[in-house]
Design a protein around this motif. Structure first.
Motif, PDB file in Angstrom:
ATOM      1  N   GLU A   1       0.845  -1.194   0.000  1.00  0.00           N
ATOM      2  CA  GLU A   1       0.000   0.000   0.000  1.00  0.00           C
ATOM      3  C   GLU A   1       0.875   1.238   0.000  1.00  0.00           C
ATOM      4  O   GLU A   1       1.841   1.321   0.758  1.00  0.00           O
ATOM      5  N   THR A   2       0.529   2.190  -0.838  1.00  0.00           N
ATOM      6  CA  THR A   2       1.293   3.432  -0.922  1.00  0.00           C
ATOM      7  C   THR A   2       0.358   4.611  -0.636  1.00  0.00           C
ATOM      8  O   THR A   2      -0.861   4.464  -0.668  1.00  0.00           O
ATOM      9  N   PRO A   3       0.912   5.804  -0.371  1.00  0.00           N
ATOM     10  CA  PRO A   3       0.081   6.935   0.066  1.00  0.00           C
ATOM     11  C   PRO A   3      -0.913   7.413  -0.984  1.00  0.00           C
ATOM     12  O   PRO A   3      -0.604   7.481  -2.174  1.00  0.00           O
ATOM     13  N   VAL A   4      -2.096   7.764  -0.511  1.00  0.00           N
ATOM     14  CA  VAL A   4      -3.078   8.436  -1.364  1.00  0.00           C
ATOM     15  C   VAL A   4      -2.808   9.938  -1.360  1.00  0.00           C
ATOM     16  O   VAL A   4      -2.903  10.597  -2.391  1.00  0.00           O
TER      17      VAL A   4
ATOM     18  N   LEU B   1      -1.376  19.178  -0.163  1.00  0.00           N
ATOM     19  CA  LEU B   1      -1.149  17.787  -0.516  1.00  0.00           C
ATOM     20  C   LEU B   1      -2.017  17.471  -1.734  1.00  0.00           C
ATOM     21  O   LEU B   1      -2.991  18.159  -2.017  1.00  0.00           O
ATOM     22  N   TYR B   2      -1.651  16.400  -2.439  1.00  0.00           N
ATOM     23  CA  TYR B   2      -2.334  16.033  -3.677  1.00  0.00           C
ATOM     24  C   TYR B   2      -2.854  14.605  -3.578  1.00  0.00           C
ATOM     25  O   TYR B   2      -2.160  13.718  -3.068  1.00  0.00           O
ATOM     26  N   LEU B   3      -4.074  14.390  -4.069  1.00  0.00           N
ATOM     27  CA  LEU B   3      -4.543  13.016  -4.225  1.00  0.00           C
ATOM     28  C   LEU B   3      -3.765  12.389  -5.372  1.00  0.00           C
ATOM     29  O   LEU B   3      -3.586  13.002  -6.427  1.00  0.00           O
ATOM     30  N   ARG B   4      -3.317  11.183  -5.170  1.00  0.00           N
ATOM     31  CA  ARG B   4      -2.403  10.574  -6.138  1.00  0.00           C
ATOM     32  C   ARG B   4      -3.042  10.418  -7.509  1.00  0.00           C
ATOM     33  O   ARG B   4      -4.229  10.112  -7.636  1.00  0.00           O
ATOM     34  N   ILE B   5      -2.251  10.635  -8.531  1.00  0.00           N
ATOM     35  CA  ILE B   5      -2.695  10.419  -9.906  1.00  0.00           C
ATOM     36  C   ILE B   5      -2.124   9.118 -10.453  1.00  0.00           C
ATOM     37  O   ILE B   5      -2.445   8.713 -11.574  1.00  0.00           O
TER      38      ILE B   5
ATOM     39  N   ILE C   1      -3.413  -2.688  -5.828  1.00  0.00           N
ATOM     40  CA  ILE C   1      -4.738  -2.412  -6.390  1.00  0.00           C
ATOM     41  C   ILE C   1      -5.285  -1.219  -5.620  1.00  0.00           C
ATOM     42  O   ILE C   1      -5.512  -1.302  -4.415  1.00  0.00           O
ATOM     43  N   GLY C   2      -5.444  -0.112  -6.302  1.00  0.00           N
ATOM     44  CA  GLY C   2      -5.809   1.097  -5.568  1.00  0.00           C
ATOM     45  C   GLY C   2      -6.590   2.102  -6.386  1.00  0.00           C
ATOM     46  O   GLY C   2      -6.671   2.023  -7.619  1.00  0.00           O
ATOM     47  N   ARG C   3      -7.155   3.047  -5.672  1.00  0.00           N
ATOM     48  CA  ARG C   3      -7.952   4.116  -6.271  1.00  0.00           C
ATOM     49  C   ARG C   3      -7.029   5.233  -6.734  1.00  0.00           C
ATOM     50  O   ARG C   3      -6.110   5.650  -6.013  1.00  0.00           O
ATOM     51  N   ILE C   4      -7.289   5.750  -7.935  1.00  0.00           N
ATOM     52  CA  ILE C   4      -6.533   6.847  -8.528  1.00  0.00           C
ATOM     53  C   ILE C   4      -7.487   8.022  -8.727  1.00  0.00           C
ATOM     54  O   ILE C   4      -8.665   7.839  -9.033  1.00  0.00           O
ATOM     55  N   PHE C   5      -6.968   9.248  -8.587  1.00  0.00           N
ATOM     56  CA  PHE C   5      -7.813  10.442  -8.652  1.00  0.00           C
ATOM     57  C   PHE C   5      -7.213  11.436  -9.644  1.00  0.00           C
ATOM     58  O   PHE C   5      -6.062  11.844  -9.490  1.00  0.00           O
ATOM     59  N   ARG C   6      -8.001  11.827 -10.630  1.00  0.00           N
ATOM     60  CA  ARG C   6      -7.539  12.801 -11.618  1.00  0.00           C
ATOM     61  C   ARG C   6      -8.641  13.832 -11.854  1.00  0.00           C
ATOM     62  O   ARG C   6      -9.772  13.463 -12.176  1.00  0.00           O
ATOM     63  N   ASN C   7      -8.272  15.090 -11.710  1.00  0.00           N
ATOM     64  CA  ASN C   7      -9.234  16.191 -11.791  1.00  0.00           C
ATOM     65  C   ASN C   7      -9.437  16.593 -13.242  1.00  0.00           C
ATOM     66  O   ASN C   7      -9.062  17.684 -13.670  1.00  0.00           O
TER      67      ASN C   7
END
Length: 640
Positions: free
Chosen positions: A314-317, A341-345, A365-371
């Motif tokens: 697990e890595t930082p969100v 801070l930034y939500l990871r892309i 396996i993780g959630r990614i966030f892109r604006n």
């Protein structure tokens, strides 16, 4: 809860209600409430009459009486009536309470016709809410929301175990217990048939007045479609072959306060389906099946990775710098640290740090966030799996991609030939592998290798291609391209990408658009990178990882420069304005991740890595047209 809060505050509204009632009488505006009973029982009709105000006046707009035209006030009125029912039936501690009694409730018609007067609406709403004495009735031991129910079987298990029964045969020696939501009912005098659905499927409940006695009338009075109930009884196959639970006793486990969508039309409002996914899943059972399949796919991916010796990390969100991809990030502010801070892309850069630390096979396996924009292919938050393997190259990741996708297809479909939106897709290995340059040359007849570094010549040719071949005349896309590699990529994405229906690995991308990929060992100006396309959509992106810290720093700096130059060009071009998609794509700042560069200076082993979009894979394997269909709660515009 809204109705309950209003009831709790009802003492403050009594004066207002009286004044409103007077005003309503003066203006001759009142309320007409229609009730449709689910049986011919006179008791049910009497119960209906007792639930509603006696004053009725013709509605101001009698033409709007369709079942789908109920307003918010109508819904609240129905909710209030059901609240009354919820607190009128006996609790599970009462000796005369039984499950069947609540299964045939009064059915409220969705169209409660309300007069046009605002005061009349408020009086009707408050007068109905006064019936909702939830706390008062609970204090008397009437609990419509149970704590627990012990069930012996699921609906599917009962269908399997007792399928051998002959028509008309009853297995009286076995007592079964089941629980689920009532989704349909039919009443014929002294008989009632209810359909119960649980997570595994449906089963019929057979309710007979001779067995239930007085409870049968309670059944018709108190239970609505949508209620969650628990039932005990014996198994019987009806004369027409329908396997049923012959109900001996029951409990209402959860009282539904709002009516379900019409069973014949279902929930068809697409926007409402996404906003109220819970209703969508109740009304359209195949929707829940999509999320069951999604869970299978994620599980199979995890099994495949673990079988190959990978470990999940697990890595930082929340990250100090948004890196690992070129995308606009979401920004937040940490009060205690006093910093943005930034939500990871992407998860890439932190997973590579794990390689530096000595873990040789890792995945997340993780959630990614892109604006960024929203479409049938894009959601601001989505799920990926990223994996990195030391001492391998991008050829290894092609084999990995084939393995993951084919294993998931076998789990879902049992074979490798699938249908997607009417198109037959063959996932039989091996899949086609072709370079980006060759694919563009096949589609356009132009070999972009001949342009070398002649950017203007490449742009001129590209404009001609896009003007003649693009439906939307996307020739302006090449205007801000800073290199021939970027021009080539625009032509590929616009002209070639939609044609890649069968699984295809697109190889060897230009170095200008691949800042994290290792230079190609034989072709100057290219990288060892591939993207996997199926049905014209990118499914995976991978490359032999760049491990040279000096080259990586130079690539990052060039990427930042190109980004800033493109942003400056857009700002100076009057054609683009702030707030439009093209401008917003480059309106954010890109920073250098110094800590990642430091980790490379400690030495990262040669490695390959891949990111695979789980949402798009689920779309493919569930035949879903939109990414919103495979994300339980997609991001939507604010509803006004």
């Amino acid at each position: 809860m809204d109705a309950l809060r209003v009831w709790r505050a009802s003492s403050h509204f009594i004066g207002f209600a009286s004044r409103a009632a007077c005003a309503a009488a003066t203006s001759r505006a009142s309320v007409s409430v229609r009730i449709r009973c689910c049986s011919s029982s006179s008791a049910a009709s009497a119960a209906a009459a007792a639930e509603l105000p006696s004053t009725t006046v013709a509605p101001a707009n009698p033409g709007r009486r369709g079942r789908n035209s109920s307003s918010t006030s109508d819904r609240e009125s129905i909710r209030a009536i059901r609240l009354k029912k919820a607190n009128s039936f006996p609790s599970q501690n009462s000796s005369f309470f039984s499950y069947e009694e609540s299964l045939l409730p009064l059915e409220i018609d969705d169209e409660l016709v309300i007069g046009s007067s605002g005061c009349a609406r408020q009086v009707a709403f408050l007068s109905l809410l006064f019936f909702a004495r939830v706390e008062e009735l609970r204090s008397k031991g009437h609990e419509p929301y149970a704590y627990k129910w012990t069930r012996s079987h699921t609906a599917c298990q009962l269908q399997d175990i007792y399928s051998h029964l002959a028509n008309g045969e009853e297995c009286k020696e076995d007592l079964v217990s089941i629980a689920g939501r009532i989704i349909a009912r039919r009443a014929f005098g002294k008989l009632a048939f209810l359909t119960l659905r649980d997570d595994s499927g449906t089963i019929q409940l057979y309710c007979e007045k001779e067995i239930l006695e007085d409870q049968f009338e309670q059944l018709k009075t108190f239970v609505d479609i949508g209620d969650i109930v628990g039932a005990r009884g014996s198994m019987k196959k009806m004369e027409k072959g329908e396997l049923s639970v012959c109900v001996k006793n029951f409990e209402i486990l959860t009282k539904s306060l709002l009516p379900l969508p019409d069973k014949y039309h279902g929930l068809t409002d697409v926007d409402k389906r996404y906003r109220q996914r819970y209703v969508d899943m109740i009304a359209n059972h195949e929707v829940a099946d999509v999320f069951r399949i999604r869970a299978k796919i994620v599980s199979e991916i995890r099994k495949t990775m673990e079988s190959l010796g990978f470990i999940e990390v697990e890595t930082p969100v929340l990250q100090g710098a948004a890196g690992g991809a070129e995308a606009r990030p979401f920004v937040t502010y940490h009060n205690s640290l006093g910093r943005n801070l930034y939500l990871r892309i992407a998860t890439e850069l932190h997973l590579k740090r794990m390689l530096v630390g000595g873990l040789e096979k890792v995945f997340e396996i993780g959630r990614i966030f892109r604006n960024e924009g929203i479409s049938t292919r894009h959601n601001p938050e989505f799920t990926t799996i990223e994996m990195y393997e030391a001492y391998s190259d991008y050829q290894s990741m092609m084999n990995m991609a084939e393995e993951i996708v084919t294993q998931c297809a076998l789990v879902v479909h049992g074979n490798l030939d699938i249908d997607y939106q009417g198109v037959q897709i063959s996932l039989q290995r091996p899949w086609r592998r072709e370079t980006m340059h060759n694919l563009v040359k096949e589609a356009t007849g132009i070999d972009f290798d001949k342009f070398k570094n002649n950017l203007e010549a490449a742009k001129g040719v590209a404009r001609g291609i896009l003007e003649s071949r693009s439906e939307n005349n996307d020739s302006h896309l090449v205007e801000t391209c800073p290199s021939v590699g970027h021009v080539l990529n625009e032509i590929f994405e616009t002209i070639v990408e939609p044609t890649l229906v069968q699984p295809t690995f697109v190889l060897d991308y230009p170095i200008e658009i691949s800042p994290l990929a290792k230079p190609h060992r034989r072709q100057k100006g290219l990288t060892e990178r591939f993207e996997l396309y199926i049905c014209g959509r990118e499914i995976a992106n991978a490359f032999s990882e760049l491990t040279d810290p000096v080259d990586q720093r130079s690539r990052f700096e060039e990427q930042i420069k190109q980004h800033n130059d493109k942003r400056a060009t857009l700002v100076s071009n009057s054609k683009y304005v702030e707030g439009e998609n093209t401008f917003d794509d480059y309106s954010y700042e890109v920073s250098l991740d110094e800590d990642f560069l430091t980790s490379l200076e400690y030495g990262m082993p040669p490695a390959s890595g891949m990111g695979l979009g789980i949402d798009r894979l689920v779309m493919l394997l569930t035949n879903s047209a939109s990414i919103r269909d495979v994300i339980a709660f997609p991001v939507l515009k604010i509803q006004h």
